[in-house]
Every structure is written in structure tokens, then in C-alpha cells.
Motif scaffolding. Structure first.
Motif, mmCIF file in Angstrom:
data_model
loop_
_atom_site.group_PDB
_atom_site.id
_atom_site.type_symbol
_atom_site.label_atom_id
_atom_site.label_comp_id
_atom_site.label_asym_id
_atom_site.label_seq_id
_atom_site.Cartn_x
_atom_site.Cartn_y
_atom_site.Cartn_z
ATOM 1 N N THR A 1 0.461 -1.336 0.252
ATOM 2 C CA THR A 1 -0.043 0.024 -0.041
ATOM 3 C C THR A 1 0.879 1.379 0.501
ATOM 4 O OG1 THR A 1 -1.279 -0.740 1.430
ATOM 5 C CG2 THR A 1 -2.031 1.128 1.554
ATOM 6 N N CYS A 2 0.227 2.307 -0.695
ATOM 7 C CA CYS A 2 1.084 3.653 -0.871
ATOM 8 C C CYS A 2 1.066 4.426 0.073
ATOM 9 C CB CYS A 2 1.169 4.031 -1.939
ATOM 10 S SG CYS A 2 2.528 2.934 -3.624
ATOM 11 N N LEU A 3 1.146 5.083 0.994
ATOM 12 C CA LEU A 3 0.885 6.106 1.751
ATOM 13 C C LEU A 3 1.470 7.502 0.795
ATOM 14 C CD1 LEU A 3 1.522 5.387 5.128
ATOM 15 C CD2 LEU A 3 -0.329 4.904 4.184
ATOM 16 N N CYS A 4 0.371 8.255 0.948
ATOM 17 C CA CYS A 4 1.145 9.395 -0.076
ATOM 18 C C CYS A 4 0.581 11.026 0.950
ATOM 19 C CB CYS A 4 -0.321 9.499 -1.530
ATOM 20 S SG CYS A 4 -0.322 7.888 -1.877
ATOM 21 N N PRO A 5 1.908 11.366 0.330
ATOM 22 C CA PRO A 5 2.392 13.143 0.823
ATOM 23 C C PRO A 5 1.090 13.650 0.210
ATOM 24 C CG PRO A 5 3.993 12.485 -0.976
ATOM 25 C CD PRO A 5 2.789 10.889 -0.811
#
Ligand code: CA
Ligand code: CA
Length: 428
Positions: free
Chosen positions: A157-161
Motif C-alpha cells: 500500500t502506498c501512503l501518499c504525501p
């Protein structure tokens, strides 16, 4: 038991009578002692026999108990079946109480959960059902634009800025960039007084001093992006205080060079939504779901699918003209292409492995937009499909090619190639 009560009573009576009666009226003392010894011997023998009997009985009860226990174990005392983890193995087949099973994972995977599980008395397994996890889903750095990758069970999963969204943080949230406060583009300079008493001021990297004495952000996008010669981003540019950032359209990820955009392969990443029976074709900036289908049976001729992208003609009566002129095979080809590619460009090559005639002829026989294609022979057995004009996308071009095999000018057979070219919206 009767003997046990009778003998001591008889002996006791005789002894009681001794002082009162004569020696002849009763047994002599020696005889009495001998009788007592015999009685004692008899009692010991009886006692031993009884003890032996008891021991045997006890033994039999133990054997019976153990056999009953074993039978119960066979029937009920087993734990539920344990699944073999995907990309792994299970060692040990017995699921009886007290037995253990062990789990292993294939190369490239590691075990999460219990390596060993024991079937407990309450017929449940100890520990947790393990699974094999890909060693690191984040190893390929799939999160763009400074996103943080979190390695998950099945995938990452990508945690986006702030300012970025999408499964790989590839999509800019335009409203975020627009609302970046204007004030952050203008800063106070850093100043220091030197020994001579004068003040020296400087701006942070990416800022320049203005006549007002304030440091103003350099708008790199405006400066460089507008001209083809100085472009800094392959797609789009967003100005940031002190810097800038390149952004990619949907379906692409920013490359590690922070300038170019790489297509996301939705087909191998399982990010497509093609339904069952459809095949996912990865194209630049997206994907397509295709369903190659053989022609319907017609005039004695019918086709059968021999692979996902190939149909072969079923045997048909050669005295029928429809049969003689129908193609022996039809194959389907899907080609991704970027917009405005330079031409001429070889898109596709066709040849036959079962060439029995003396010549092959190649021709374009149909398709939408086929005027921008040409076919030519590249060697005795190979023909090429060539794109002759640049095409601005997005567009889908279809062309049908025919390869005919001749022997002494007599047609031996022909093969049809249906080529579909998906041209992207962008030049990448
Ligand atoms: Ca800037
Ligand atoms: Ca794609």
C-alpha cells in the motif's frame, strides 16, 4: 472363603479343650501344629493365587482401557484439516492429537504465522495458520512522488504525501497545488552582520532576491517547461516553493529520474478490471480488455481456437470453393504504441514455420485506417507491417494482413493476421 473361616475355629476349639480333656480325646500337640502348618501353607497358596488373579484382572482392564482410548482417537481425536499455504508447503500429514505439522515457503517468500502447529487434546491446532508472503512487495519502489510503501499481506500500500493520490501516488491532487499559500513562495532572506558592520543577506536554494529585499521563489516551470528545448518535465510541471515537481498523467508513474513517466503495467499488477474470458493488454497509459473470437461457421467452414490468440480452420471438403478459399489460420495481435512515433516503423513481422510451397505473398486485406500501413517482404519467409505516417493518439488502428502460400502459382493456403494497434494519448 468357607475354609478360611472354618480352620481357625476348629483349631481354637481344640486348644480350649486341652486343659479339660485327656490327650487321647483330642489331637496331639504335634498333630495340631502340623495341621496348622498345612493350613498356613494352604492359605498362602490361596492368597498368592488370588493376588495373581487380581493382577491379571488389573492388566486386562488396562489393556481394555488403552484399546478404547485408541479407537476413540482414531474416530474423533483428530484436528481439522490444515490448508497448504499458497507458495509454500506443509510437512506432516497426520492430524491426530499430539501430532505436529510444519510449514515451509518457496524461494522469494517468507512465512508469516506458526512454523509448527500441534494438534492439541481439545482437537484444535496450536498457533496461527501461516501464509507465505512475498519477501518484499516494496522492493521495486512502486510508490511515486515520495509516497511511502507499506508491505502488506497480499500486496503493498502506498501512503501518499499531501498533493498526491492513487494506488501508487501517481495522480496529483490539483486543488492541493493550487491552494499552496502564495506566501510560501516569498520568504525573508537569511542575513548576517559581518565584522565590518555591514549586513549580508542571501536566499535559500530555489529563491532569488527581489528589489523589495524579499526572497522570491524561482518558477522553474514557467522558465523552462514552456519551451521544447528547455523542458524539464516530460509531461507537466508544478512549481513549488524553492523547487518544482514533475507530474505524470493517470496510468503512469514518475520515473526515478523525476522527469519522465513510466507506464503502469495494469495487466501484471492485477489493476485491470477485465472480465472472465477477456484478455488484458497493457498499453501506454492504460490497458485494454480484448476477446479474440474465431469467425462463426459459414459455408462448410468453421474454426477452432487453438490458443488464446489463434484460430485454426477445421477440416472441410476441399471440393467446396468456400473451403478452399477460407484462411487456414487467423491470429490476433495487439500492439501498444506511443503517439507520434517516428516513421517508417516496423510494427509487426509475420512468417510461417510450415512453409511447403515455393513462394509467399503478403497483402493488406482490410481494416480501419489501413492507408497509413504498408507491407513488405523482409526475407523469403517473412513479411513486415510498416507504419508509414505518424499517428497522434489516442487512437486505435486495425489492419488485416494476409500471407498466402503458393506452389507453382497454385494457392496452398493462407493465414490471416488481425493486428490492432493502440496508440497512447501522450508521446510516452
Ligand atoms: Ca519553484
Ligand atoms: Ca499500462
Amino acid at each position: 472363603m468357607m475354609l478360611f473361616l472354618t480352620v481357625p475355629t476348629l483349631a481354637a476349639l481344640c486348644f480350649l479343650q486341652l486343659p479339660l480333656s485327656s490327650a487321647q480325646g483330642c489331637l496331639s500337640k504335634r498333630q495340631v501344629l502340623s495341621t496348622i502348618r498345612q493350613m498356613q501353607k494352604l492359605l498362602s497358596t490361596q492368597e498368592a493365587a488370588q493376588l495373581q488373579g487380581m493382577r491379571n484382572l488389573k492388566k486386562q482392564l488396562t489393556v481394555l482401557q488403552s484399546s478404547v482410548h485408541k479407537q476413540a482417537t482414531k474416530r474423533n481425536d483428530s484436528c481439522p484439516h490444515l490448508a497448504v499455504p499458497m507458495n509454500g508447503r506443509k510437512l506432516g500429514r497426520k492430524a491426530l492429537v499430539g501430532h505436529e505439522v510444519h510449514f515451509l515457503c518457496d524461494a522469494g517468500f517468507h512465512l508469516v504465522g506458526s512454523e509448527t502447529r500441534t494438534c492439541l487434546d481439545n482437537r484444535t491446532w496450536s498457533g496461527q495458520q501461516p501464509f507465505c508472503k512475498s519477501i518484499n512487495d516494496c522492493a521495486s519502489n512502486p510508490c511515486a512522488n515520495g509516497g511511502t510503501c507499506v508491505d502488506g499481506i497480499e500486496r503493498y500500500t502506498c501512503l501518499c504525501p499531501s498533493g498526491w493520490s492513487g494506488s501508487n501516488c501517481q495522480s496529483p491532487v490539483y486543488s492541493y497545488w493550487v491552494t499552496l499559500s502564495n506566501s510560501s513562495f516569498s520568504r525573508q532572506p537569511r542575513c548576517a552582520d559581518n565584522l565590518l558592520g555591514s549586513r549580508q543577506c542571501s536566499c535559500d536554494t530555489g529563491f532569488q532576491m527581489k528589489a523589495s529585499g524579499m526572497c522570491q521563489d524561482v518558477d522553474e516551470c514557467q522558465l523552462f517547461q514552456s519551451s521544447w528545448q528547455t523542458r524539464i518535465c516530460v509531461h507537466d510541471c508544478v512549481n513549488l516553493p524553492g523547487s518544482y515537481r514533475c507530474i505524470c498523467p493517470q496510468g503512469y508513474l514518475l520515473n526515478t529520474d523525476l522527469n519522465t513517466c513510466n507506464d503502469v503495467d495494469e495487466c501484471t499488477n492485477s489493476q485491470h478490471n477485465c472480465s472472465r474470458g477477456e484478455i488484458c493488454v497493457n498499453v501506454f497509459g492504460g490497458f485494454r480488455c480484448v476477446r479474440p473470437e474465431c469467425p462463426k461457421p459459414r459455408h462448410n467452414t468453421s474454426y477452432v481456437k487453438t490458443s488464446a490468440f489463434q484460430c485454426e480452420r477445421n477440416p472441410c471438403p476441399m471440393d467446396s470453393k468456400a473451403c478452399r478459399t477460407a484462411a487456414n489460420s487467423i491470429s490476433f495481435h495487439y500492439l501498444p504504441l506511443q503517439s507520434n512515433r517516428t516513421v517508417p516503423r516496423v510494427l509487426f513481422k509475420m512468417s510461417t514455420t510450415r512453409f511447403v510451397g515455393d513462394s509467399l505473398r503478403f497483402a493488406i486485406t482490410g481494416g480501419r485506417g489501413h492507408s497509413i500501413f504498408a507491407v513488405q517482404r523482409s526475407d523469403r519467409q517473412t513479411g513486415e507491417l510498416i507504419l508509414t505516417s505518424p499517428v497522434a493518439g489516442p487512437a486505435v488502428l486495425e489492419v488485416e494482413l494476409e500471407m498466402s502460400e503458393f506452389a507453382r502459382r497454385v494457392l496452398l493456403g493462407k493465414h490471416i493476421f488481425r493486428v490492432m494497434t493502440f496508440i497512447s494519448q501522450y508521446e510516452f
